[in-house]
Design an enzyme around this catalytic site. Structure first.
Site: not given
Ligand code: ZN
Length: 499
Positions: A264-265, A268, A294
């Site tokens: 997830h990170e 980003h 996101e």
């Molecule tokens: Zn996030």
């Protein structure tokens, strides 16, 4: 009379000064959340206050106003023009709030955050209630200062998602909510019940870290322009375009925390690492909105990271780090377990399917608070009722209900929708991407670069040069359309749960 050339030079210098403070602030914050020794934190908050104030002073300075007035619409440099528009927006927003009022708000907010911690520990909403009441009325006033057309809530929403309106959100959220509640209900009635205990064998931290590092590399994360560290609340942070850091959290009894958290990170971070270098040291060198940001993390975490193709391709790699207890797992039991759906009280522990419902509850409540349709004292009951209506479960305490998130206690209203928007944007991008290439085949090849390059070409490189809805329209040839998220989830979970 200054020439456009001179003005441009001055403006660039001012942007560089601003960026220097921003970079220092980001680095100091990263350190505070990862490496700082316990006793060092106290003085650090003063430094953060000082740097934030310096940035604010530059953004609202007479020099800034002069440059905006003189240079806007006169420069032929597109990046400078967009930067001027962004600076003007920030300038206007800042000067509309009287100084004393903003200071009082900041003080209240930091008090409220510590009261929230205590209220959550003691499971006592009434401790937080007076602070929340004040924060809501500040936000109502801010929305009025900043302006809105139809709905007061829009005045706050625009901060995080430029161009988005309550009217659009109401329509897409309603559509998603109806589809999701139906799916969740169907799943709760099936016989197939994934066994998540299969996943909670002991898995040493070092091995989880090595697996996470391998996955980040495969995603195309550039380790010469970043690093992976440990923290309590994971985040990714762009210090500058060549220094974008990822953090994660390890639970030795549940590898999912670190692995999916890192992916997830990492999503980003890929966004920030691949913003065009020509935008560096301007306000354009960042993600265009919370929702689009996101979408990048969720695309990698769910659409890629929780897919069957991904785990088929990486099951051997996973076994090379995982302890023996994982080696006898049947692939399909494993895949089903990592996609288990179960309504739960806590948002950050929610699965891919129920997550958006948690967000919609928060959206509806904060919209009612800002519009004066709901009083803060009635918030816990309203929360519990919506949990029951949408997820079929009712919290038995405010700790697992209204007190779980820090956002409202920190004075942030209008931020929550970004999380659900991220899912919808990601699904819409995913649909477009799948028209242009065979995603499954690419995942199975183990070389993700065509996917990463597509995201960079269409989204990452532009930074803030394009607004969120503009990107959606340009990349997918249509406005925001929630159908893609529902279709994706319906197809995936119908197969897993044999609906
Ligand atoms: Zn996030």
């Amino acid at each position: 009379m200054q020439t456009v050339d001179t003005l441009e030079k001055e403006f660039k210098e001012l942007l560089k000064d601003q960026d220097a403070y921003r970079e220092a602030l980001a680095l100091v914050q990263w350190d505070l959340r990862t490496k700082i020794p316990e006793k060092g934190a106290e003085q650090r908050s003063e430094v953060i206050g000082f740097l934030s104030q310096k940035m604010h002073q530059l953004a609202t300075s007479d020099k800034m106003k002069h440059l905006i007035d003189q240079l806007k619409d006169k420069t032929t440099n597109n990046v400078l023009q967009k930067s001027l528009e962004e600076c003007e927006l920030e300038y206007k927003r800042s000067i509309k709030i009287p100084d004393a009022e903003y200071k009082a708000f900041v003080t209240l907010r930091s008090k409220s955050e510590s009261v929230w911690q205590k209220a959550r520990e003691d499971n006592n909403f009434s401790l937080l209630q007076p602070y929340l009441e004040e924060l809501v009325s500040y936000n109502k006033r801010f929305a009025t200062y900043w302006g809105y057309q139809d709905n007061k809530y829009d005045g706050l929403l625009h901060l995080y998602e430029p161009g988005m309106t309550t009217e659009i959100l109401d329509t897409v959220f309603e559509q998603v909510r109806t589809g999701l509640t139906k799916l969740v209900k169907q799943i709760s009635e099936t016989k197939i019940q994934p066994d998540e205990n299969l996943l909670t064998h002991h898995f040493p931290k070092k091995d989880q870290e090595n697996f996470s590092l391998d996955i980040l590399k495969k995603m195309g994360y550039d380790f010469d322009a970043g690093r992976l560290d440990e923290t309590i609340h994971p985040f990714a942070i762009g210090i500058n375009p060549n220094d974008v850091r990822v953090t994660t959290r390890y639970d030795e009894n549940d590898f999912r925390m670190a692995v999916f958290g890192t992916i997830h990170e990492g999503g980003h971070a890929l966004y920030e690492q691949n913003i065009s270098k020509g935008l560096a040291q301007t306000p354009m060198a960042s993600g265009t909105s919370m929702g689009i940001h996101e979408s990048q993390s969720l695309f990698w975490e769910n659409f890629i990271g929780r897919s069957e193709a991904f785990w088929k391709e990486h099951f051997d790699l996973f076994h090379s780090y995982a302890p023996a207890a994982f080696h006898t797992l049947d692939f399909s039991d494993f895949y089903t377990a990592i996609n288990a759906v179960k309504p739960s009280y806590i948002r950050i522990e929610a699965d891919e399917l129920t997550y958006c419902l948690h967000i919609m509850i928060r959206y509806e409540l904060e919209k009612s608070l800002i519009n004066g349709d709901l009083a803060v004292k009635d918030l816990p009951e309203a929360w519990n009722q919506k949990m029951e209506d949408y997820l079929g479960i009712r919290p038995t305490s405010d700790r697992e209900g209204v007190l779980q998130d820090i956002h409202w206690a920190a004075g942030d209203f209008g931020y929550f929708p970004s999380y659900a928007l991220g899912y919808m944007y990601a699904a819409q991008f995913n649909n477009q991407l799948s028209k242009e290439m065979n995603i499954e085949q690419i995942i199975s090849s183990g070389d993700f670069s065509p996917i990463k390059n597509w995201l960079t070409r269409h989204i990452h490189q532009h930074g803030k040069m394009k607004k969120p809805l503009e990107i959606i329209k340009e990349v997918t040839n249509e406005p925001l359309n929630a159908t893609y998220l529902l279709d994706y989830l319906t197809e995936k979970y119908t197969k897993i749960y044999d609906l």
